[in-house]
Write a protein that holds these residues in place. Structure first.
Motif, PDB file in Angstrom:
ATOM      1  N   LYS A   1       0.836  -1.197   0.000  1.00  0.00           N
ATOM      2  CA  LYS A   1       0.000   0.000   0.000  1.00  0.00           C
ATOM      3  C   LYS A   1       0.872   1.248   0.000  1.00  0.00           C
ATOM      4  N   GLU A   2       0.262   2.369  -0.358  1.00  0.00           N
ATOM      5  CA  GLU A   2       0.969   3.632  -0.329  1.00  0.00           C
ATOM      6  C   GLU A   2       1.068   4.147   1.105  1.00  0.00           C
ATOM      7  N   ARG A   3       2.060   4.992   1.317  1.00  0.00           N
ATOM      8  CA  ARG A   3       2.207   5.614   2.628  1.00  0.00           C
ATOM      9  C   ARG A   3       1.006   6.523   2.893  1.00  0.00           C
ATOM     10  N   GLU A   4       0.505   6.483   4.126  1.00  0.00           N
ATOM     11  CA  GLU A   4      -0.669   7.274   4.447  1.00  0.00           C
ATOM     12  C   GLU A   4      -0.453   8.079   5.724  1.00  0.00           C
ATOM     13  N   PHE A   5      -1.144   9.204   5.784  1.00  0.00           N
ATOM     14  CA  PHE A   5      -1.102  10.087   6.941  1.00  0.00           C
ATOM     15  C   PHE A   5      -1.776   9.422   8.136  1.00  0.00           C
ATOM     16  N   VAL A   6      -1.172   9.613   9.314  1.00  0.00           N
ATOM     17  CA  VAL A   6      -1.760   9.109  10.551  1.00  0.00           C
ATOM     18  C   VAL A   6      -2.152  10.267  11.465  1.00  0.00           C
ATOM     19  N   ALA A   7      -1.182  11.140  11.766  1.00  0.00           N
ATOM     20  CA  ALA A   7      -1.448  12.224  12.711  1.00  0.00           C
ATOM     21  C   ALA A   7      -0.409  13.327  12.536  1.00  0.00           C
ATOM     22  N   ALA A   8      -0.783  14.543  12.943  1.00  0.00           N
ATOM     23  CA  ALA A   8       0.142  15.666  12.893  1.00  0.00           C
ATOM     24  C   ALA A   8      -0.096  16.562  14.097  1.00  0.00           C
ATOM     25  N   ILE A   9       0.961  17.301  14.463  1.00  0.00           N
ATOM     26  CA  ILE A   9       0.874  18.211  15.604  1.00  0.00           C
ATOM     27  C   ILE A   9       1.637  19.481  15.272  1.00  0.00           C
ATOM     28  N   ARG A  10       1.052  20.613  15.621  1.00  0.00           N
ATOM     29  CA  ARG A  10       1.707  21.880  15.350  1.00  0.00           C
ATOM     30  C   ARG A  10       2.910  22.089  16.261  1.00  0.00           C
ATOM     31  N   ARG A  11       3.733  23.049  15.890  1.00  0.00           N
ATOM     32  CA  ARG A  11       4.977  23.305  16.618  1.00  0.00           C
ATOM     33  C   ARG A  11       4.771  23.447  18.116  1.00  0.00           C
TER      34      ARG A  11
ATOM     35  N   GLY B   1      -9.705   8.937  17.759  1.00  0.00           N
ATOM     36  CA  GLY B   1     -10.277   8.346  18.958  1.00  0.00           C
ATOM     37  C   GLY B   1      -9.462   7.217  19.541  1.00  0.00           C
ATOM     38  N   ARG B   2      -8.510   6.696  18.787  1.00  0.00           N
ATOM     39  CA  ARG B   2      -7.665   5.590  19.272  1.00  0.00           C
ATOM     40  C   ARG B   2      -6.212   6.011  19.443  1.00  0.00           C
ATOM     41  N   PHE B   3      -5.732   6.889  18.569  1.00  0.00           N
ATOM     42  CA  PHE B   3      -4.332   7.322  18.598  1.00  0.00           C
ATOM     43  C   PHE B   3      -4.251   8.756  19.116  1.00  0.00           C
ATOM     44  N   THR B   4      -3.136   9.051  19.782  1.00  0.00           N
ATOM     45  CA  THR B   4      -2.882  10.406  20.263  1.00  0.00           C
ATOM     46  C   THR B   4      -1.443  10.793  19.953  1.00  0.00           C
ATOM     47  N   ILE B   5      -1.283  11.910  19.265  1.00  0.00           N
ATOM     48  CA  ILE B   5       0.047  12.437  18.994  1.00  0.00           C
ATOM     49  C   ILE B   5       0.365  13.519  20.028  1.00  0.00           C
ATOM     50  N   SER B   6       1.604  13.528  20.468  1.00  0.00           N
ATOM     51  CA  SER B   6       2.046  14.542  21.418  1.00  0.00           C
ATOM     52  C   SER B   6       3.528  14.817  21.177  1.00  0.00           C
ATOM     53  N   ARG B   7       4.008  15.882  21.802  1.00  0.00           N
ATOM     54  CA  ARG B   7       5.414  16.229  21.631  1.00  0.00           C
ATOM     55  C   ARG B   7       5.936  16.879  22.899  1.00  0.00           C
ATOM     56  N   ASP B   8       7.232  16.712  23.101  1.00  0.00           N
ATOM     57  CA  ASP B   8       7.925  17.373  24.193  1.00  0.00           C
ATOM     58  C   ASP B   8       9.136  18.056  23.580  1.00  0.00           C
ATOM     59  N   ASN B   9       8.988  19.337  23.312  1.00  0.00           N
ATOM     60  CA  ASN B   9      10.082  20.049  22.640  1.00  0.00           C
ATOM     61  C   ASN B   9      11.343  20.116  23.511  1.00  0.00           C
ATOM     62  N   THR B  10      11.165  20.054  24.822  1.00  0.00           N
ATOM     63  CA  THR B  10      12.343  20.093  25.702  1.00  0.00           C
ATOM     64  C   THR B  10      13.150  18.801  25.603  1.00  0.00           C
ATOM     65  N   LYS B  11      12.479  17.705  25.256  1.00  0.00           N
ATOM     66  CA  LYS B  11      13.167  16.424  25.064  1.00  0.00           C
ATOM     67  C   LYS B  11      13.422  16.131  23.600  1.00  0.00           C
ATOM     68  N   ASN B  12      12.989  17.056  22.738  1.00  0.00           N
ATOM     69  CA  ASN B  12      13.165  16.874  21.296  1.00  0.00           C
ATOM     70  C   ASN B  12      12.573  15.562  20.808  1.00  0.00           C
ATOM     71  N   THR B  13      11.388  15.250  21.297  1.00  0.00           N
ATOM     72  CA  THR B  13      10.777  13.951  21.028  1.00  0.00           C
ATOM     73  C   THR B  13       9.284  14.115  20.734  1.00  0.00           C
ATOM     74  N   VAL B  14       8.825  13.305  19.804  1.00  0.00           N
ATOM     75  CA  VAL B  14       7.409  13.236  19.454  1.00  0.00           C
ATOM     76  C   VAL B  14       6.928  11.821  19.756  1.00  0.00           C
ATOM     77  N   TYR B  15       5.664  11.725  20.152  1.00  0.00           N
ATOM     78  CA  TYR B  15       5.112  10.434  20.544  1.00  0.00           C
ATOM     79  C   TYR B  15       3.834  10.138  19.763  1.00  0.00           C
ATOM     80  N   LEU B  16       3.558   8.847  19.642  1.00  0.00           N
ATOM     81  CA  LEU B  16       2.277   8.408  19.107  1.00  0.00           C
ATOM     82  C   LEU B  16       1.761   7.305  20.021  1.00  0.00           C
ATOM     83  N   GLN B  17       0.762   7.644  20.817  1.00  0.00           N
ATOM     84  CA  GLN B  17       0.120   6.672  21.689  1.00  0.00           C
ATOM     85  C   GLN B  17      -0.969   5.979  20.885  1.00  0.00           C
ATOM     86  N   MET B  18      -0.889   4.667  20.797  1.00  0.00           N
ATOM     87  CA  MET B  18      -1.840   3.900  20.000  1.00  0.00           C
ATOM     88  C   MET B  18      -2.592   2.935  20.900  1.00  0.00           C
TER      89      MET B  18
END
Length: 122
Positions: free
Chosen positions: A43-53, A66-83
């Protein structure tokens, strides 16, 4: 430029939860909007989630809303995807990406990680 490295993938059963991490290096992710994409076999690559700066907005594909949550911690330079409530159809390689534009389109993302495999068994 920024280098991205995903981690946290694995083999889980349907209904389980998993958290993916995307660690950045080379430049602060605070300069970028961040996204997660996935690509299943054949399959082609598909969008899952995005978060602003500054985390003041997020968006999701209908298939994960409703199932996945994207978050980020700019102080840790890390982005997360809770599934949560994972389904076999979530099986794919998951990619983290950075963009100067807040977008659902992979063409707008300039920097990509190598991906991490998520496999959900039924």
């Amino acid at each position: 430029q920024v280098q991205l490295a995903e981690s946290g993938g694995g083999l889980v059963q349907a209904g389980d939860s998993l958290t993916l991490s995307c660690a950045a290096s080379g430049r602060s992710i605070s300069f970028y909007h961040m996204g997660w994409f996935r690509q299943a076999p054949g399959k082609e690559r598909e969008f899952v989630a995005a978060i602003r700066r500054n985390s003041d907005s997020t968006r999701y594909a209908d298939s994960v809303k409703g199932r996945f949550t994207i978050s980020r911690d700019n102080t840790k330079n890390t982005v997360y995807l809770q599934m949560n409530s994972l389904k076999p159809e979530d099986t794919a390689v998951y990619y983290c990406a950075a963009a100067l534009y807040y977008s659902d389109y992979d063409r707008d993302y300039a920097y990509w990680g190598q991906g991490t495999q998520v496999t959900v068994s039924s």
